[in-house]
Design an enzyme around this catalytic site. Structure first.
Site, PDB file in Angstrom:
ATOM      1  N   ASN A   1       0.796  -1.264   0.155  1.00 57.52           N
ATOM      2  CA  ASN A   1       0.214   0.383   0.268  1.00 57.52           C
ATOM      3  C   ASN A   1       0.657   0.906  -0.564  1.00 57.52           C
ATOM      4  O   ASN A   1       1.899   1.298  -0.420  1.00 57.52           O
ATOM      5  CB  ASN A   1      -0.516  -0.231   0.759  1.00 57.52           C
ATOM      6  CG  ASN A   1       0.177   0.237   2.285  1.00 57.52           C
ATOM      7  OD1 ASN A   1       0.795   0.895   2.839  1.00 57.52           O
ATOM      8  ND2 ASN A   1      -0.314  -1.681   2.962  1.00 57.52           N
TER       9      ASN A   1
ATOM     10  N   ASP B   1      -3.668  -6.467   4.812  1.00 66.96           N
ATOM     11  CA  ASP B   1      -4.796  -7.906   5.737  1.00 66.96           C
ATOM     12  C   ASP B   1      -5.234  -8.999   4.874  1.00 66.96           C
ATOM     13  O   ASP B   1      -5.136 -10.182   5.616  1.00 66.96           O
ATOM     14  CB  ASP B   1      -6.326  -6.860   5.263  1.00 66.96           C
ATOM     15  CG  ASP B   1      -6.481  -5.938   6.308  1.00 66.96           C
ATOM     16  OD1 ASP B   1      -5.757  -5.845   7.576  1.00 66.96           O
ATOM     17  OD2 ASP B   1      -7.308  -4.805   5.943  1.00 66.96           O
TER      18      ASP B   1
ATOM     19  N   LYS C   1      10.036 -17.234 -10.451  1.00 65.80           N
ATOM     20  CA  LYS C   1       8.999 -15.833 -11.008  1.00 65.80           C
ATOM     21  C   LYS C   1       8.016 -16.218 -12.085  1.00 65.80           C
ATOM     22  O   LYS C   1       8.329 -16.920 -12.743  1.00 65.80           O
ATOM     23  CB  LYS C   1       9.760 -14.802 -11.795  1.00 65.80           C
ATOM     24  CG  LYS C   1       9.539 -14.040 -12.706  1.00 65.80           C
ATOM     25  CD  LYS C   1      10.405 -13.126 -12.822  1.00 65.80           C
ATOM     26  CE  LYS C   1       9.542 -11.694 -14.010  1.00 65.80           C
ATOM     27  NZ  LYS C   1      10.611 -11.890 -15.168  1.00 65.80           N
TER      28      LYS C   1
ATOM     29  N   PHE D   1      -4.833   3.352  14.331  1.00 70.42           N
ATOM     30  CA  PHE D   1      -4.964   3.568  13.689  1.00 70.42           C
ATOM     31  C   PHE D   1      -6.466   3.466  12.685  1.00 70.42           C
ATOM     32  O   PHE D   1      -6.527   2.299  12.750  1.00 70.42           O
ATOM     33  CB  PHE D   1      -4.150   4.300  13.075  1.00 70.42           C
ATOM     34  CG  PHE D   1      -2.738   4.976  13.434  1.00 70.42           C
ATOM     35  CD1 PHE D   1      -2.404   5.197  14.566  1.00 70.42           C
ATOM     36  CD2 PHE D   1      -2.569   6.722  12.717  1.00 70.42           C
ATOM     37  CE1 PHE D   1      -0.848   5.709  14.641  1.00 70.42           C
ATOM     38  CE2 PHE D   1      -1.745   7.013  13.441  1.00 70.42           C
ATOM     39  CZ  PHE D   1      -1.199   7.183  14.388  1.00 70.42           C
TER      40      PHE D   1
ATOM     41  N   LYS E   1     -14.124   0.255  15.300  1.00 66.14           N
ATOM     42  CA  LYS E   1     -12.660  -0.352  15.321  1.00 66.14           C
ATOM     43  C   LYS E   1     -12.207  -1.001  16.667  1.00 66.14           C
ATOM     44  O   LYS E   1     -11.966  -1.233  17.316  1.00 66.14           O
ATOM     45  CB  LYS E   1     -11.912   0.206  14.480  1.00 66.14           C
ATOM     46  CG  LYS E   1     -11.193  -0.588  12.685  1.00 66.14           C
ATOM     47  CD  LYS E   1     -11.522   0.276  11.942  1.00 66.14           C
ATOM     48  CE  LYS E   1     -10.976  -0.110  11.115  1.00 66.14           C
ATOM     49  NZ  LYS E   1     -11.051   0.770   9.345  1.00 66.14           N
TER      50      LYS E   1
ATOM     51  N   LYS F   1     -11.171  -3.955  18.446  1.00 66.61           N
ATOM     52  CA  LYS F   1     -10.283  -3.933  18.718  1.00 66.61           C
ATOM     53  C   LYS F   1      -9.351  -3.523  20.151  1.00 66.61           C
ATOM     54  O   LYS F   1      -7.891  -4.035  20.034  1.00 66.61           O
ATOM     55  CB  LYS F   1      -8.609  -3.217  17.735  1.00 66.61           C
ATOM     56  CG  LYS F   1      -9.319  -3.788  16.150  1.00 66.61           C
ATOM     57  CD  LYS F   1      -8.163  -3.973  15.277  1.00 66.61           C
ATOM     58  CE  LYS F   1      -9.112  -3.884  13.164  1.00 66.61           C
ATOM     59  NZ  LYS F   1      -7.569  -3.695  12.585  1.00 66.61           N
TER      60      LYS F   1
HETATM   61  N1  CTP Z   1      -4.070  -3.746  12.236  1.00 70.82           N
HETATM   62  C1  CTP Z   1      -3.130  -4.880  12.659  1.00 70.82           C
HETATM   63  N2  CTP Z   1      -3.124  -5.902  11.670  1.00 70.82           N
HETATM   64  C2  CTP Z   1      -3.908  -6.027  10.591  1.00 70.82           C
HETATM   65  C3  CTP Z   1      -4.534  -4.937  10.288  1.00 70.82           C
HETATM   66  C4  CTP Z   1      -4.636  -3.628  10.329  1.00 70.82           C
HETATM   67  O1  CTP Z   1      -2.857  -4.502  13.508  1.00 70.82           O
HETATM   68  N3  CTP Z   1      -4.139  -7.211   9.530  1.00 70.82           N
HETATM   69  C5  CTP Z   1      -3.773  -2.562  12.679  1.00 70.82           C
HETATM   70  C6  CTP Z   1      -3.445  -1.119  11.403  1.00 70.82           C
HETATM   71  O2  CTP Z   1      -2.120  -1.136  11.727  1.00 70.82           O
HETATM   72  C7  CTP Z   1      -3.808  -0.009  12.712  1.00 70.82           C
HETATM   73  C8  CTP Z   1      -5.155  -0.352  12.872  1.00 70.82           C
HETATM   74  O3  CTP Z   1      -5.567  -2.213  12.767  1.00 70.82           O
HETATM   75  O4  CTP Z   1      -3.472   0.830  13.657  1.00 70.82           O
HETATM   76  C9  CTP Z   1      -6.444  -0.812  11.598  1.00 70.82           C
HETATM   77  O5  CTP Z   1      -5.804  -0.920  10.406  1.00 70.82           O
HETATM   78  P1  CTP Z   1      -7.189  -0.842   9.050  1.00 70.82           P
HETATM   79  O6  CTP Z   1      -6.674  -1.453   7.999  1.00 70.82           O
HETATM   80  O7  CTP Z   1      -8.090   0.724   9.464  1.00 70.82           O
HETATM   81  O8  CTP Z   1      -8.322  -1.613  10.149  1.00 70.82           O
HETATM   82  P2  CTP Z   1      -8.361  -3.046   9.268  1.00 70.82           P
HETATM   83  O9  CTP Z   1      -9.061  -3.856  10.689  1.00 70.82           O
HETATM   84  O10 CTP Z   1      -7.952  -3.667   8.428  1.00 70.82           O
HETATM   85  O11 CTP Z   1     -10.139  -2.868   9.053  1.00 70.82           O
HETATM   86  P3  CTP Z   1     -11.050  -2.337   7.276  1.00 70.82           P
HETATM   87  O12 CTP Z   1      -9.760  -2.835   6.212  1.00 70.82           O
HETATM   88  O13 CTP Z   1     -11.854  -3.669   7.526  1.00 70.82           O
HETATM   89  O14 CTP Z   1     -11.095  -1.080   7.009  1.00 70.82           O
END
Ligand code: CTP
Length: 401
Positions: free
Chosen positions: A209, A278, A288, A323, A337, A341
């Site tokens: 990302n 995620d 490759k 975050f 969230k 969490k």
């Molecule tokens: N985070 C994490 N581990 C993951 C995904 C996210 O620890 N596998 C943490 C990020 O570091 C951040 C928070 O979760 O502090 C929110 O991340 P975000 O990607 O916005 O949240 P998601 O739970 O993945 O929600 P969504 O993708 O459904 O918006």
């Protein structure tokens, strides 16, 4: 930069590293500080007062018996004007005098009179530095609350190799800023995650990302500046490790998971600014991937949610800050969230806000708290937002106690 508007009294004493104090003067001015230079008589043998006068825009003061100005007033007024008092380079001689309260020239009389924090950057021959008497004098000064910037090791001007070099200007500036910063996070262990993760498809390609890591690095830098013991678990970024921060490099979400969980129990605060992937390719091809005739579909496997796992394992007294970067329904998604969490605080920012998001030096955020209240922050630098986040966590911690 926290040097803007501050007055730095810079004392230059007589060693070959005196020339580096010219660069320090210049960089301090760039950072917005006013610099007043004091030199010992022997320092003038190595570098001219005029160099410092030109760079600082102020008269460089040399000794107490200069008849051209009112010295009695000058040394007291400089002592009072100083927000921070710096001796760089500091010879073994000035260190010995400082340790014993000897005041026999402009530098040492002013030092004795000042109430400002004092930063000392020793620079000398290795033998002189390692000599027990010098070490004991430095210990005395440390115990008195002086900030000592350890010399760097390397080849010295005298031909010896060892400790005794005046560190580079950024290290000196960091030490000066630290002396000006209240150490309100001293004794705290803070773990910060930052940057993106990369999820490998094959040895050449990955899913990732746009995270630059700037927000997490700013938090790590400010926490360390405020005295915390900081561990930064970082995905791949182009950023430099902030001073006094222990950095652990990871690439994938699984690696970040292991690195964070192995260290989580020891932390007082965990701040998860990383943009963790995620999903990862369900399989990483060992070679490759070659293109075929048609489209390619890749199966993705879910990565563990590190923050959620931390929320489940959180020990009493530990604070967890997550975050959320969203493109829609920011506050609703962020509030969910926070709850889901088990965070104490969540920093929500929208990719749609001007000045917020990936790669910028600024951010616009709303802070959400476990008790349901919210606080909107205006557009500010990521550094200022880092301080605000740390302020709120610190306040919550004292409420818990
Ligand atoms: N985070 C994490 N581990 C993951 C995904 C996210 O620890 N596998 C943490 C990020 O570091 C951040 C928070 O979760 O502090 C929110 O991340 P975000 O990607 O916005 O949240 P998601 O739970 O993945 O929600 P969504 O993708 O459904 O918006």
């Amino acid at each position: 930069m926290h040097l803007a508007g501050k007055t730095v009294v810079l004392c230059v004493t007589g060693g070959i590293a005196a020339y580096k104090a010219a660069d320090l003067t210049s960089k301090l001015r760039h950072a917005g500080a006013a610099v007043r230079v004091l030199m010992t008589e022997s320092a003038t043998q190595f570098i001219s007062p005029m160099t410092f006068e030109t760079l600082s825009g102020n008269r460089a003061v040399v000794d107490t018996f200069d008849r051209n100005f009112a010295w009695e007033v000058e040394h007291i007024s400089l002592a009072k004007a100083a927000d921070v008092f710096v001796i760089a380079p500091a010879t073994a001689n000035v260190i010995a005098k400082a340790a014993h309260g000897i005041a026999d020239d402009m530098v040492t009389t002013t030092l004795l009179a000042t109430r400002a924090p004092v930063v000392i950057a020793p620079a000398m021959n290795t033998g002189m530095y390692d000599n027990p008497v010098t070490q004991q004098n430095l210990q005395t000064l440390r115990a008195r609350g002086f900030h000592i910037i350890d010399p760097a090791a390397g080849r010295l001007a005298c031909g010896d190799t060892g400790r005794g070099k005046l560190p580079d200007t950024p290290v000196l500036i960091h030490g000066i800023e630290k002396a000006l910063t209240p150490q309100d996070l001293r004794g705290q262990r803070v773990l910060v995650t930052a940057g993106p993760t990369q999820e490998a498809m094959d040895p050449v390609r990955f899913l990732s990302n746009h995270s630059s890591g700037k927000m997490g690095y700013a938090i790590a830098a400010r926490a360390a500046m405020r005295g915390a013991a900081v561990t930064l678990v970082s995905g791949p970024t182009a950023l430099e490790t902030p001073a006094d921060v222990t950095r652990v490099d990871v690439v994938s979400a699984l690696e970040m998971h292991d690195a964070v969980l192995a260290r989580a129990d020891q932390q007082d605060m965990i701040i998860k600014a990383a943009a963790v992937g995620d999903y990862r390719p369900a399989e990483t091809a060992p070679e490759k991937l070659k293109k075929g005739a048609g489209d390619l579909t890749i199966a993705l496997a879910r990565n563990p949610d590190i923050l959620a796992e931390l929320g489940r394992r959180k020990h009493p007294g530990q604070l967890l800050c997550g975050f959320a970067m969203e493109t829609q329904n920011l506050l609703q998604n962020a509030a969910d969230k926070l709850q889901r969490k088990n965070c104490d605080m969540l920093v929500a920012n929208s990719l749609r806000d001007k000045g917020a998001g990936f790669g910028t030096d600024t951010n616009v955020a709303t802070l959400l708290f476990a008790d349901g209240h919210q606080e909107s922050e205006p557009l500010m630098s990521k550094e200022s937002l880092a301080d605000t986040i740390l302020d709120r966590l610190l306040a919550m911690q004292s409420e818990h106690k």
